[in-house]
Design a protein around this motif. Sequence first.
Motif, PDB file in Angstrom:
ATOM      1  N   ILE A   1       0.884  -1.172   0.000  1.00 46.50           N
ATOM      2  CA  ILE A   1       0.000   0.000   0.000  1.00 46.50           C
ATOM      3  C   ILE A   1       0.919   1.219   0.000  1.00 46.50           C
ATOM      4  CG2 ILE A   1      -1.799   1.217   1.281  1.00 46.50           C
ATOM      5  CD1 ILE A   1      -1.989  -1.732   2.747  1.00 46.50           C
ATOM      6  N   ALA A   2       0.621   2.204  -0.833  1.00 43.99           N
ATOM      7  CA  ALA A   2       1.477   3.388  -0.897  1.00 43.99           C
ATOM      8  C   ALA A   2       0.647   4.626  -1.177  1.00 43.99           C
ATOM      9  CB  ALA A   2       2.551   3.223  -1.972  1.00 43.99           C
ATOM     10  N   GLY A   3       1.097   5.759  -0.670  1.00 48.24           N
ATOM     11  CA  GLY A   3       0.421   7.013  -0.935  1.00 48.24           C
ATOM     12  C   GLY A   3       1.018   8.157  -0.136  1.00 48.24           C
ATOM     13  N   ILE A   4       0.537   9.350  -0.420  1.00 48.93           N
ATOM     14  CA  ILE A   4       0.981  10.554   0.282  1.00 48.93           C
ATOM     15  C   ILE A   4      -0.118  10.982   1.247  1.00 48.93           C
ATOM     16  CG2 ILE A   4       1.722  12.955   0.045  1.00 48.93           C
ATOM     17  CD1 ILE A   4       2.618  12.260  -2.817  1.00 48.93           C
ATOM     18  N   GLY A   5       0.245  11.145   2.501  1.00 49.98           N
ATOM     19  CA  GLY A   5      -0.726  11.541   3.515  1.00 49.98           C
ATOM     20  C   GLY A   5      -0.065  12.334   4.629  1.00 49.98           C
ATOM     21  N   PHE A   6      -0.838  12.659   5.657  1.00 47.83           N
ATOM     22  CA  PHE A   6      -0.353  13.496   6.752  1.00 47.83           C
ATOM     23  C   PHE A   6      -0.232  12.692   8.036  1.00 47.83           C
ATOM     24  CE2 PHE A   6      -2.043  16.393   3.668  1.00 47.83           C
ATOM     25  CZ  PHE A   6      -1.179  17.482   3.693  1.00 47.83           C
ATOM     26  N   ILE A   7       0.928  12.814   8.689  1.00 49.36           N
ATOM     27  CA  ILE A   7       1.187  12.191   9.985  1.00 49.36           C
ATOM     28  C   ILE A   7       1.584  13.306  10.946  1.00 49.36           C
ATOM     29  CG2 ILE A   7       2.581  10.516  11.261  1.00 49.36           C
ATOM     30  CD1 ILE A   7       3.205   9.170   8.547  1.00 49.36           C
ATOM     31  N   SER A   8       0.808  13.501  11.981  1.00 54.44           N
ATOM     32  CA  SER A   8       1.057  14.598  12.940  1.00 54.44           C
ATOM     33  C   SER A   8       1.254  15.927  12.222  1.00 54.44           C
ATOM     34  CB  SER A   8       2.281  14.266  13.808  1.00 54.44           C
ATOM     35  OG  SER A   8       2.054  13.101  14.561  1.00 54.44           O
ATOM     36  N   GLY A   9       0.453  16.138  11.177  1.00 55.36           N
ATOM     37  CA  GLY A   9       0.498  17.399  10.439  1.00 55.36           C
ATOM     38  C   GLY A   9       1.571  17.486   9.385  1.00 55.36           C
ATOM     39  N   VAL A  10       2.398  16.456   9.229  1.00 54.51           N
ATOM     40  CA  VAL A  10       3.504  16.482   8.274  1.00 54.51           C
ATOM     41  C   VAL A  10       3.142  15.643   7.044  1.00 54.51           C
ATOM     42  CG1 VAL A  10       5.950  15.976   7.890  1.00 54.51           C
ATOM     43  CG2 VAL A  10       5.170  16.757  10.137  1.00 54.51           C
ATOM     44  N   ARG A  11       3.262  16.235   5.876  1.00 60.60           N
ATOM     45  CA  ARG A  11       2.996  15.520   4.631  1.00 60.60           C
ATOM     46  C   ARG A  11       4.135  14.517   4.390  1.00 60.60           C
ATOM     47  NH1 ARG A  11      -0.083  17.523   0.039  1.00 60.60           N
ATOM     48  NH2 ARG A  11      -0.036  19.574   1.035  1.00 60.60           N
ATOM     49  N   CYS A  12       3.796  13.244   4.280  1.00 64.03           N
ATOM     50  CA  CYS A  12       4.793  12.173   4.170  1.00 64.03           C
ATOM     51  C   CYS A  12       4.430  11.195   3.060  1.00 64.03           C
ATOM     52  CB  CYS A  12       4.871  11.361   5.471  1.00 64.03           C
ATOM     53  SG  CYS A  12       5.350  12.283   6.938  1.00 64.03           S
ATOM     54  N   MET A  13       5.450  10.508   2.543  1.00 62.74           N
ATOM     55  CA  MET A  13       5.225   9.334   1.705  1.00 62.74           C
ATOM     56  C   MET A  13       5.106   8.143   2.643  1.00 62.74           C
ATOM     57  SD  MET A  13       4.798   8.059  -1.288  1.00 62.74           S
ATOM     58  CE  MET A  13       5.457   9.269  -2.465  1.00 62.74           C
ATOM     59  N   VAL A  14       4.026   7.395   2.507  1.00 63.86           N
ATOM     60  CA  VAL A  14       3.753   6.259   3.385  1.00 63.86           C
ATOM     61  C   VAL A  14       3.695   4.988   2.544  1.00 63.86           C
ATOM     62  CG1 VAL A  14       2.139   5.223   5.017  1.00 63.86           C
ATOM     63  CG2 VAL A  14       2.483   7.708   5.003  1.00 63.86           C
ATOM     64  N   VAL A  15       4.456   3.965   2.952  1.00 62.32           N
ATOM     65  CA  VAL A  15       4.446   2.664   2.272  1.00 62.32           C
ATOM     66  C   VAL A  15       4.256   1.591   3.332  1.00 62.32           C
ATOM     67  CG1 VAL A  15       5.751   1.041   0.845  1.00 62.32           C
ATOM     68  CG2 VAL A  15       5.981   3.500   0.443  1.00 62.32           C
TER      69      VAL A  15
END
Length: 536
Positions: A94-108
């Motif tokens: 699973i992959a995508g761009i999202g927000f973690i604790s307000g920070v835009r991150c690439m998540v895999v």
Amino acid sequence: MNFESTWNPHSPVAQQRRDAALSRLAQWQALQDRAALASAQSKPVFDKRGQLLPRERVALLLDPGAPFLPLCALAGFMQDTPDPAKSVPGGGMIAGIGFISGVRCMVVASDSGIEAGAIQARGLEKILRVQELALENKLPFVHLVESAGANLMQYKVEGFVLGGSLFRNLARLSAAGLPVLTVQHGSGTAGGAYMPGLSDTVIMVRGRSRAFLAGPPLLKAATGEVATEEELGGAEMHTSVSGLGEYLCEDDRHALGTARDVVARWDWAAHSTQRQAKPPRWDAEELLGLMPAHHREPIDMREVILRLVDDSDFLEFKPLFGAATVCAQARIGGHAVGIISNNGPIDVAGANKATHFIQWMCQLGHPIIYLQNTTGYMVGKDSEQGGMIKHGSKMIQAVTSATVPQITIQCGASFGAGNYGMCGRGYAPRFLFSWPGAKTAVMGGEQAARTMQIVAEAGMARKGITPDPDKLQAQFDKIVALFEAQADAFYTSGLVLDDGVIDPRDTRSVLSFCLDTCTESAARQPRATSFGVARM
């Protein structure tokens, strides 16, 4: 605005096209659901182990209610099996761009509910692509790992060799000042052990995390030594003895909460990309009835632009010159952009107009949006004598050398060198998405078949052979079927030739998200070093 819509969304043609688009969207949604359902079948096993399913992990990691842009969701479709009914897309992750604790991150995240998270052939291409996007857009890289590694039953040497790029990219991200965070939910064996090994921060789960270059079976086969998994690579060992892990957590929820805390303490407050933007005055729902199912049916792409841009307001550039190539200035989500699209083949005037427009947008610093809908560059005696090759080449040079972000949406046909001149995948657009009905090929299937038929008939005539109409027709049908199958948007997305298929109605929000990402990237100044953070 210099263009008024004349489209009737209630006409029989519009309703027919809408029905075809909805049918195609239903197929697309079913394919995405297939991967989620296949992974969810492992829930009893995960529950027994006290673990969360991969998609549950991603949901807990991300900020509630914040946007998330999935990437390459159809990767691998029809690559594992020629039967579309049995193929499970996603590439095992699973992959995508999202927000973690307000920070835009690439998540895999490893999709460990399917084949224990083993890396699939197109899964490798998928992760390399999202790593490239993270580097280009200056995004931190957050990896939720639980993978059986490479599937040795499907071993291919090229997968092993090219797989090294995955680890090289982790080092490049760290050296570029972009944090790399790994949550080790389960196993990481052999090459998979270098995922935490090349991360800046590693979070491990007691009793579940494993990371070793050689597991007990391989160790015994190679050296004769006998050791348990915990001794070789358990979470407690790595957080207290080897130093591979920084944080020891009790379960998946604890680990994901710790990951959110770690990201918050980077103090990477997201750059504000909030802009005032009026929605389009025409309904995005009408896009479904606008786009024909077949590229031979005409469409005025300015009707599409009206339904994407702020306040449906745009200024067309040189509207009377090279009119089949549409160039316009507008705003999307408050961002000033240039838009290039096609109402037919790209002729000499259209290529020159597009070249001029691309260079002008670079001077202004405005991102360029390509809405592909072209059968290619114009052919014929007049076109060739008018210098189509050299003028088309200038357009390709401009696309190649553009200094602003370029984002491509494959809306309809994307044929021949028109794919190149309209910033196809080979020209490294910052993002590229496809509509479900898009077609990509060197030429249309019937055109290719007719070309081959003419060549075959000419060859037989030279040899004095009388053509067999039935054989010629069978060859014609075979070539059409081959081209049509490979031109299909789901097939090309399965090859990771785009960043995903999207619902046409979501195009404006996807473009706004990507433009926000590009703007944030331009403002961000990571602290690059000459090295990646080494494990100590």
